[in-house]
Design an enzyme around this catalytic site. Sequence first.
Site, mmCIF file in Angstrom:
data_model
loop_
_atom_site.group_PDB
_atom_site.id
_atom_site.type_symbol
_atom_site.label_atom_id
_atom_site.label_comp_id
_atom_site.label_asym_id
_atom_site.label_seq_id
_atom_site.Cartn_x
_atom_site.Cartn_y
_atom_site.Cartn_z
ATOM 1 N N CYS A 2 54.389 39.784 54.275
ATOM 2 C CA CYS A 2 54.765 38.641 54.737
ATOM 3 C C CYS A 2 54.786 37.519 53.484
ATOM 4 C CB CYS A 2 53.739 38.017 55.834
ATOM 5 S SG CYS A 2 53.497 39.010 57.269
ATOM 6 N N ARG A 30 60.236 38.452 51.833
ATOM 7 C CA ARG A 30 59.301 39.457 52.198
ATOM 8 C C ARG A 30 59.172 39.908 53.799
ATOM 9 N NH1 ARG A 30 55.615 38.943 47.570
ATOM 10 N NH2 ARG A 30 54.041 40.149 48.948
ATOM 11 N N TRP A 77 56.659 39.692 58.731
ATOM 12 C CA TRP A 77 57.199 40.916 59.054
ATOM 13 C C TRP A 77 56.087 41.477 59.800
ATOM 14 C CZ3 TRP A 77 55.978 45.928 58.200
ATOM 15 C CH2 TRP A 77 57.015 46.866 58.289
ATOM 16 N N ASN A 103 48.611 37.617 55.316
ATOM 17 C CA ASN A 103 49.671 38.657 54.812
ATOM 18 C C ASN A 103 48.839 39.896 54.799
ATOM 19 O OD1 ASN A 103 51.754 40.376 53.664
ATOM 20 N ND2 ASN A 103 51.244 39.447 51.575
ATOM 21 N N GLY A 104 49.261 41.080 55.363
ATOM 22 C CA GLY A 104 48.536 42.179 55.373
ATOM 23 C C GLY A 104 48.257 42.845 56.736
ATOM 24 N N GLU A 485 70.378 57.355 45.863
ATOM 25 C CA GLU A 485 70.396 55.756 45.573
ATOM 26 C C GLU A 485 71.789 55.283 46.505
ATOM 27 O OE1 GLU A 485 68.202 53.538 45.523
ATOM 28 O OE2 GLU A 485 69.120 51.960 44.694
ATOM 29 N N LYS A 489 71.362 52.534 49.639
ATOM 30 C CA LYS A 489 71.942 51.236 49.600
ATOM 31 C C LYS A 489 72.821 51.179 50.869
ATOM 32 C CE LYS A 489 70.023 49.517 47.502
ATOM 33 N NZ LYS A 489 69.106 50.147 46.464
ATOM 34 N N GLU A 492 70.805 50.806 54.255
ATOM 35 C CA GLU A 492 69.842 49.609 54.239
ATOM 36 C C GLU A 492 70.534 48.436 54.710
ATOM 37 O OE1 GLU A 492 68.251 49.474 49.576
ATOM 38 O OE2 GLU A 492 66.870 48.954 51.369
ATOM 39 N N HIS A 508 74.686 74.880 51.882
ATOM 40 C CA HIS A 508 73.265 75.656 53.075
ATOM 41 C C HIS A 508 73.155 75.028 54.176
ATOM 42 C CE1 HIS A 508 72.475 78.218 49.459
ATOM 43 N NE2 HIS A 508 72.834 77.210 48.787
ATOM 44 N N LYS A 606 61.030 43.050 51.564
ATOM 45 C CA LYS A 606 61.224 43.327 50.276
ATOM 46 C C LYS A 606 59.921 44.055 49.590
ATOM 47 C CE LYS A 606 63.245 42.991 46.114
ATOM 48 N NZ LYS A 606 64.382 43.938 45.922
HETATM 49 C C1 AGP Z 1 65.336 49.342 47.933
HETATM 50 O O1 AGP Z 1 66.664 48.871 48.066
HETATM 51 C C2 AGP Z 1 64.410 49.221 48.768
HETATM 52 N N1 AGP Z 1 64.602 47.721 49.606
HETATM 53 C C3 AGP Z 1 63.329 49.779 48.726
HETATM 54 O O2 AGP Z 1 63.459 51.261 48.677
HETATM 55 C C4 AGP Z 1 62.150 49.552 47.639
HETATM 56 O O3 AGP Z 1 62.741 50.164 46.234
HETATM 57 C C5 AGP Z 1 60.920 50.271 47.706
HETATM 58 O O4 AGP Z 1 60.231 49.697 48.830
HETATM 59 C C6 AGP Z 1 59.897 50.195 46.639
HETATM 60 O O5 AGP Z 1 59.538 48.942 46.194
HETATM 61 P P1 AGP Z 1 58.929 48.405 44.731
HETATM 62 O O6 AGP Z 1 60.037 48.970 43.550
HETATM 63 O O7 AGP Z 1 58.784 47.034 44.763
HETATM 64 O O8 AGP Z 1 57.640 49.366 44.687
#
Ligand code: AGP
Length: 611
Positions: A2, A30, A77, A103-104, A485, A489, A492, A508, A606
């Site tokens: 959050c 966040r 969040w 937060n947490g 990756e 992308k 997400e 396989h 994030k």
């Molecule tokens: C990437 O697009 C993501 N949103 C996510 O996978 C991110 O890379 C991951 O949560 C790790 O975050 P960090 O690099 O802040 O540790």
Amino acid sequence: MCGILGAVIHDGHSDLKGILLPGLRAVEYRGYDSAGIAVMNGEGITVNKKAGKLSILEETLGEAPIEGSVGLGHTRWATHGAPNDENAHPHWDHQHRIILVHNGIIENYATLKDELLAKGVQFKSETDTEVAVNLIAFYYDGDLPTAVRLAGKRMQGSFSMCVMAADQPRLMVGIRNEVPLLVGHGEDATYLASDITAFLAYTRDVTYLEDGEMAVLSDEGTKYFDVQSGREIEKTVERVEWNIEQAQKGGFDTFMMKEIHEQPSVIRQLLERHLPSPNEPVHMPQLDELIKDNDFRLVSLLGCGTAFHACKVGKYVLEGLAKIPCRVMYAHEALYHQAPISNSALTIAVSQSGETADTMGAVKSQKAAGSKIVSICNVVGSSLTRISDQTLYTMAGPEISVASTKAFTCQLTMIYLVAIWIAEKFGRADAAELKHLKEELLAIPDKMSAILQSEKQIEHLARVYRQVRHFYYLGRGVAYPVAMEGALKLKEISYVHAEGYAGGEMKHGAIAMIEPGFPSCILAPKSPLLEKMVANMEEILSRNGEVMVITNAPDRFSKYDVHVFPFPDCPQVFSPLLMSLPLQIFAFYSAKLRGRDIDQPRNLAKSVVVE
Ligand code: AGP
């Protein structure tokens, strides 16, 4: 996960809504399930909170200022309880004496809740936060710092909080355990926030709270205390380099596209710091400090999500170039797996935010087992950097888009520099070869700029595939993690199902899925594996699959009925830096054409500061 922000106005009062809402906007990445603010004025505390994005709260509040002396705000969040108005922060205790944002996660909240229920406390929400605020209220007898401290000692888990009391018009208390909380020292106000960007418009002077510390903000200034002992402690003020322009969209519609376009310049700056010329050795004083002898036998690379993919590229690079055995693990897997480690191991932890709980947990356990820790991190002063022996900062500026782009390519660049540093220092590669690689690495930013000029071509590809619901991404060697990756992308931000595979793995099992309408993206950098990728492509085409190719050998694909995006020539080892850009742009337009919220995709946040 959050975003939290608190402000104490130095003299009198000010429009706190005008401070809190823009600050929350800056940390909304966040979490964006709900938002709320609480402002203390002469007549008490006014609370406004709403489920949904911050814009809904903004609309509800309208234009009128909300004046006050102390205020706090939150973007959520959801962890405990659905994202509705009731569960939104701030939360009052049941007698409306104490209010806070959090937060947490309070891990022992169920036990504490039973205890409070037995004392007659009534709960309105399902949140662990409401337990925390009632616990603080239970200890409150007019001394807020002591109440927060006593409750803080009883709470287990990862949390940071900003707390106000209804009968204290000029006081705010912050407490931190395992998730970030920073004090910002402005001219007109002092701030408490989960992230520098929340108060960057007002100050770049920051004090970082450590785990188990509290800050008390009042007319007497800011005082810091150790939660366990109650002892007052001295803290320093640091000046951060980020500026407010970096945390804004700068003419782009989205942070993601802005950050994609920043890549040539941030990588150029990163290279300038560590490799001003190909004729000089890589400059990394942090490693000089840590690795004095050629005595480490294993590099353990740790990260999550995009950072994990950077680690996977890192294994190919460090083993290939620096000739050092590497192990790569998701941080959350490493944490609960007792892999043998010794004091001859070096752990490289990769994280944009430096706050990811899984990465923090794994690093702590590797450190306890005797490994030296180097972090590759973007956020100065973040939790990860504080437990690392050394940090290599990517200095890419704030990455606000939930989908990571510039952080990834900066992480890769840093890994290349580390590999070259090791190879040079311990004579593990030929000097002429290393010089050539350094020249090629320095040429990457211009080649990235050239790719960005072809954005329209990639947008066209996204249009071609705008109806599909599935996508494979295939690569071999360094291109394999890039395939993963690329798939991440797309998933997400566009919510299209995508998987990244090693090309050799297709036959396989995965190839069974291939049919019209299930396209594959073939990553085919010039390399000894190029023909293997051509074979992958042929196998897909012969099963009526559709193919898009990202390659720097476009001629090899000219006779096939496939879509080709060519990228500039470069040594295979650096191709992840160039192939990542079209994949990011492809994901961007795939999401845009589907009408997705690109910067704030559903269900995500994030920084993942909970396990
Ligand atoms: C990437 O697009 C993501 N949103 C996510 O996978 C991110 O890379 C991951 O949560 C790790 O975050 P960090 O690099 O802040 O540790």
